[in-house]
Motif scaffolding. Sequence first.
Motif, PDB file in Angstrom:
ATOM      1  N   THR A  87      83.284 -52.454 -15.718  1.00 59.48           N
ATOM      2  CA  THR A  87      82.846 -52.367 -14.322  1.00 59.48           C
ATOM      3  C   THR A  87      81.803 -53.411 -13.923  1.00 59.48           C
ATOM      4  N   ARG A  88      80.743 -53.530 -14.739  1.00 60.84           N
ATOM      5  CA  ARG A  88      79.696 -54.516 -14.431  1.00 60.84           C
ATOM      6  C   ARG A  88      79.215 -55.143 -15.747  1.00 60.84           C
ATOM      7  N   PRO A  89      78.969 -56.453 -15.765  1.00 60.25           N
ATOM      8  CA  PRO A  89      78.719 -57.108 -17.066  1.00 60.25           C
ATOM      9  C   PRO A  89      77.259 -57.261 -17.518  1.00 60.25           C
ATOM     10  N   CYS A 156      63.755 -55.743  -5.854  1.00 62.01           N
ATOM     11  CA  CYS A 156      64.963 -54.917  -6.017  1.00 62.01           C
ATOM     12  C   CYS A 156      64.575 -53.437  -5.994  1.00 62.01           C
ATOM     13  N   ASN A 157      65.371 -52.595  -6.622  1.00 63.19           N
ATOM     14  CA  ASN A 157      65.012 -51.179  -6.743  1.00 63.19           C
ATOM     15  C   ASN A 157      65.121 -50.777  -8.201  1.00 63.19           C
ATOM     16  N   ALA A 158      63.966 -50.500  -8.797  1.00 62.93           N
ATOM     17  CA  ALA A 158      63.925 -49.977 -10.158  1.00 62.93           C
ATOM     18  C   ALA A 158      63.245 -48.617 -10.075  1.00 62.93           C
ATOM     19  N   GLY A 167      62.256 -43.449 -12.146  1.00 54.55           N
ATOM     20  CA  GLY A 167      62.264 -44.915 -12.094  1.00 54.55           C
ATOM     21  C   GLY A 167      61.499 -45.572 -13.221  1.00 54.55           C
ATOM     22  N   THR A 168      61.738 -46.876 -13.379  1.00 48.36           N
ATOM     23  CA  THR A 168      61.031 -47.652 -14.400  1.00 48.36           C
ATOM     24  C   THR A 168      59.850 -48.384 -13.740  1.00 48.36           C
ATOM     25  N   ALA A 169      60.137 -49.446 -12.968  1.00 47.37           N
ATOM     26  CA  ALA A 169      59.035 -50.142 -12.274  1.00 47.37           C
ATOM     27  C   ALA A 169      58.346 -49.183 -11.290  1.00 47.37           C
ATOM     28  N   VAL A 233      58.476 -55.175 -12.182  1.00 45.12           N
ATOM     29  CA  VAL A 233      59.922 -55.137 -11.898  1.00 45.12           C
ATOM     30  C   VAL A 233      60.638 -54.407 -13.040  1.00 45.12           C
ATOM     31  N   GLY A 234      61.900 -54.094 -12.819  1.00 41.68           N
ATOM     32  CA  GLY A 234      62.724 -53.501 -13.867  1.00 41.68           C
ATOM     33  C   GLY A 234      63.490 -54.585 -14.594  1.00 41.68           C
ATOM     34  N   ALA A 235      64.491 -54.192 -15.369  1.00 42.60           N
ATOM     35  CA  ALA A 235      65.313 -55.178 -16.077  1.00 42.60           C
ATOM     36  C   ALA A 235      66.718 -54.635 -16.273  1.00 42.60           C
ATOM     37  N   ASP A 236      67.654 -55.549 -16.353  1.00 49.15           N
ATOM     38  CA  ASP A 236      69.044 -55.175 -16.640  1.00 49.15           C
ATOM     39  C   ASP A 236      69.405 -55.444 -18.090  1.00 49.15           C
ATOM     40  N   ARG A 237      68.756 -56.455 -18.661  1.00 46.91           N
ATOM     41  CA  ARG A 237      68.942 -56.728 -20.087  1.00 46.91           C
ATOM     42  C   ARG A 237      67.785 -57.602 -20.556  1.00 46.91           C
ATOM     43  N   ALA A 245      66.678 -60.473 -17.934  1.00 52.09           N
ATOM     44  CA  ALA A 245      67.630 -60.563 -16.816  1.00 52.09           C
ATOM     45  C   ALA A 245      67.322 -59.424 -15.863  1.00 52.09           C
ATOM     46  N   ASN A 246      67.143 -59.766 -14.606  1.00 47.46           N
ATOM     47  CA  ASN A 246      66.935 -58.746 -13.566  1.00 47.46           C
ATOM     48  C   ASN A 246      67.494 -59.299 -12.262  1.00 47.46           C
ATOM     49  N   LYS A 247      67.417 -58.532 -11.234  1.00 51.30           N
ATOM     50  CA  LYS A 247      67.979 -58.890  -9.924  1.00 51.30           C
ATOM     51  C   LYS A 247      67.642 -60.314  -9.503  1.00 51.30           C
TER      52      LYS A 247
END
Length: 346
Positions: A87-89, A156-158, A167-169, A233-237, A245-247
């Motif tokens: 779905t999302r990488p 973004c939204n974390a 939430g994280t952030a 901020v949050g993170a995606d990886r 990696a984030n928004k």
Amino acid sequence: MFKTVEWKGSAVVMIDQRLLPGEEVYRRYTGYKEVAGAIKEMVVRGAPAIGVAAAMGVALGASKIKAKDYQTFRKEFDKVADLLASTRPTAVNLFWAIERMKKVAAENRALPIPELKERLIKEAKEIHRDDIEINRTIGKHGGRLLKDRSTVLTHCNAGALATAGYGTALGVIRGAIEAGKKIKVFADETRPFLQGSRLTAWELKKDKIDVTLITDNMAGYMMKKGLIDAVVVGADRIAANGDVANKIGTYSVAVLAREHKIPFYVAAPLSTIDLKIGHGDEIPIEERDTSEVTHVKGNRIAPRGIKVRNPAFDVTPNSLVTGIITERGVVRRPYSKGLKGLFRKG
Ligand code: MRU
């Protein structure tokens, strides 16, 4: 309080984040293909939230498998898992959650199929529950880093909408406030999908947290004016070397923060850390539909036929990151050593 994603009866229920802040609509999914569609279409988004949704999608798909023996069951189960994984990488939480579900399937292969299905549902619910706990702990650790009466910029939204809750952030901001500190927030709008204005502004306002919305290109001005004390901020990886990696737009904020000597913190659970990836350059970056850039709510805002790029994430090099706030504490440079160490603890 709203629920981002939830297992209800024998369905997955999610608030449709595409419609916020205008409408609060909950969608009920009874098939794994629909859950996969919801992740792809951004009904649910945010790294930990899509991990939870994927785990629930796997459980839902597994519960419908008709096979009577493990081998046949496993074949179907892997198809379910593969679809959800496609779905999302970028956000590694998605793959982390699916792997956790696969492990449970393998470890419980001896169970009768109906019990195995129940076990998988239990695991998905646990991933959901754990995520809220983890965020609260991140909030406690991170809350200590924010000074009383400070103003935090986030991108973004974390928040609760990006996770199972808290939430994280935004968990760090909530943690500081719960510890008695007065915290103000500046929320970047976050073009093109507007997670900042539609989601962060919405959930903070709902929580009566002092939030001011700015467009992305105003961050430098606000910093130069001395109006921002910290960025969270949050993170995606997160790669093994601490690259984040984030928004899209996070990197620009980090560069600005460095120029203005403002601490730049990343808040993320261990499930966002990908030790298999050595360097941020190796993180796959999702490129989304160009209509997100050329259109706003269906209205064209760019010339027809214009060339467009729409990377959904960027990578902030570890050198710009002041600290990574996790449920096992705050990691600082050198990140390679610190991040590895987190997985050895407890
Ligand atoms: O494309 P999105 O909305 O899924 O991107 C979300 C982000 O980039 C968040 O900052 C990140 O997932 C952290 S969420 C706790």
